[in-house]
Enzyme design. Structure first.
Site, PDB file in Angstrom:
ATOM      1  N   GLY A   2      -4.802   0.170  -8.818  1.00  0.00           N
ATOM      2  CA  GLY A   2      -3.847  -0.866  -8.467  1.00  0.00           C
ATOM      3  C   GLY A   2      -3.790  -1.004  -6.956  1.00  0.00           C
ATOM      4  O   GLY A   2      -4.768  -0.761  -6.260  1.00  0.00           O
ATOM      5  N   CYS A   3      -2.645  -1.378  -6.463  1.00  0.00           N
ATOM      6  CA  CYS A   3      -2.465  -1.573  -5.020  1.00  0.00           C
ATOM      7  C   CYS A   3      -2.845  -0.298  -4.258  1.00  0.00           C
ATOM      8  O   CYS A   3      -2.309   0.767  -4.544  1.00  0.00           O
ATOM      9  CB  CYS A   3      -1.023  -1.949  -4.734  1.00  0.00           C
ATOM     10  SG  CYS A   3      -0.641  -2.095  -2.986  1.00  0.00           S
ATOM     11  N   PHE A   4      -3.746  -0.431  -3.309  1.00  0.00           N
ATOM     12  CA  PHE A   4      -4.198   0.768  -2.602  1.00  0.00           C
ATOM     13  C   PHE A   4      -3.112   1.392  -1.741  1.00  0.00           C
ATOM     14  O   PHE A   4      -3.195   2.564  -1.398  1.00  0.00           O
ATOM     15  CB  PHE A   4      -5.483   0.558  -1.811  1.00  0.00           C
ATOM     16  CG  PHE A   4      -5.606  -0.679  -0.961  1.00  0.00           C
ATOM     17  CD1 PHE A   4      -4.542  -1.217  -0.260  1.00  0.00           C
ATOM     18  CD2 PHE A   4      -6.837  -1.302  -0.862  1.00  0.00           C
ATOM     19  CE1 PHE A   4      -4.689  -2.347   0.522  1.00  0.00           C
ATOM     20  CE2 PHE A   4      -6.994  -2.432  -0.069  1.00  0.00           C
ATOM     21  CZ  PHE A   4      -5.913  -2.956   0.622  1.00  0.00           C
ATOM     22  N   TRP A   5      -2.073   0.653  -1.391  1.00  0.00           N
ATOM     23  CA  TRP A   5      -0.964   1.228  -0.619  1.00  0.00           C
ATOM     24  C   TRP A   5      -0.375   2.435  -1.350  1.00  0.00           C
ATOM     25  O   TRP A   5      -0.023   3.429  -0.738  1.00  0.00           O
ATOM     26  CB  TRP A   5       0.145   0.217  -0.423  1.00  0.00           C
ATOM     27  CG  TRP A   5      -0.141  -0.897   0.513  1.00  0.00           C
ATOM     28  CD1 TRP A   5      -1.237  -1.078   1.312  1.00  0.00           C
ATOM     29  CD2 TRP A   5       0.704  -2.019   0.747  1.00  0.00           C
ATOM     30  NE1 TRP A   5      -1.120  -2.232   2.027  1.00  0.00           N
ATOM     31  CE2 TRP A   5       0.064  -2.836   1.698  1.00  0.00           C
ATOM     32  CE3 TRP A   5       1.942  -2.410   0.238  1.00  0.00           C
ATOM     33  CZ2 TRP A   5       0.627  -4.021   2.157  1.00  0.00           C
ATOM     34  CZ3 TRP A   5       2.494  -3.588   0.701  1.00  0.00           C
ATOM     35  CH2 TRP A   5       1.846  -4.381   1.649  1.00  0.00           C
TER      36      TRP A   5
END
Length: 177
Positions: free
Chosen positions: A14-17
Site C-alpha cells: 500500500g502507501c509506502f509512507w
C-alpha cells in the site's frame, strides 16, 4: 572468502509512507527507501504512479545486512503490516499501485517468500485467499525526496494519515495475538 551479507528486500504494502517505519532503525537495517517497481514507464514520477496506469507498485526497498537481520525476519515483519487478502489496494488507498507484493532479489528470497506466504495461508487467520504476489524484482525507481522518511519529516501528517486509513485497526484486529 567472505560471504556477501549486504542484500536488498523489496515489499509493496500500500502507501509506502506507512511501510518505512516498521523496518527502519533496526539492527542490521542499513536504509529503507520509498520508490516504485514493476511498471512499464521508465523513470516514473509519483504523478505517473498515482494514476494507476504506469503498472508500478509503491514499494519500500530495504538494504540490510543479512548476517545481522535475516530476510526471514523481514518477512515476519512485512506480513503484519498489510491485508494480504485485498487485491484492490490497501485500506483507504485504492488502485493497482497500492497492491501487495514481495519482490525477490535471488532464489533464496523467492523460496523464503513462498514459504512465508504458505504459512500465512495455513494459519487460518484469514477467511479469504491470500492474494499478495511474489515476483522477481525489477528496476527500482527512487521516489521523490519528499516521500523519503515521511514519518520523520511530517510526523503529524503521517499519524493522521495512518489513523484515517484504517490500517492500524486492521493490524490490531487481525495480527495482534
Amino acid at each position: 572468502m567472505t560471504k556477501k551479507t549486504i542484500e536488498k528486500a523489496t515489499f509493496a504494502g500500500g502507501c509506502f509512507w506507512c511501510m518505512v517505519q516498521p523496518f527502519d532503525e533496526l539492527p542490521g537495517i542499513i536504509k529503507v527507501e520509498s520508490g516504485y517497481m514493476g511498471g512499464h514507464v521508465e523513470n516514473p514520477t509519483y504523478k505517473d504512479v498515482k494514476t494507476g496506469e504506469s503498472g508500478h507498485y509503491e514499494v519500500v526497498q530495504i538494504t540490510f545486512d543479512s548476517s545481522v537481520f535475516a530476510y526471514e525476519k523481514l518477512l515476519s515483519l512485512y506480513w503484519p503490516q498489510i491485508d494480504p487478502t485485498d487485491d484492490g489496494g490497501q485500506f483507504q488507498d485504492r488502485g493497482p499501485q497500492y497492491r501487495t507484493a514481495i519482490f525477490y532479489h535471488n532464489e533464496q528470497q523467492r523460496v523464503e517468500a513462498e514459504r512465508s506466504k504458505e504459512n500465512v495461508e495455513k494459519s487460518g487467520r484469514f477467511k479469504n485467499p491470500i492474494v499478495t504476489e511474489i515476483m522477481e524484482a525489477s528496476v527500482f525507481y527512487l521516489a521523490e525526496d519528499y516521500h523519503q522518511d515521511f514519518y520523520k519529516k511530517s510526523p503529524k501528517e503521517y499519524k493522521l494519515d495512518r489513523q484515517k486509513s484504517g490500517r492500524d485497526e486492521f493490524i490490531d484486529s487481525n495480527w495482534r495475538d
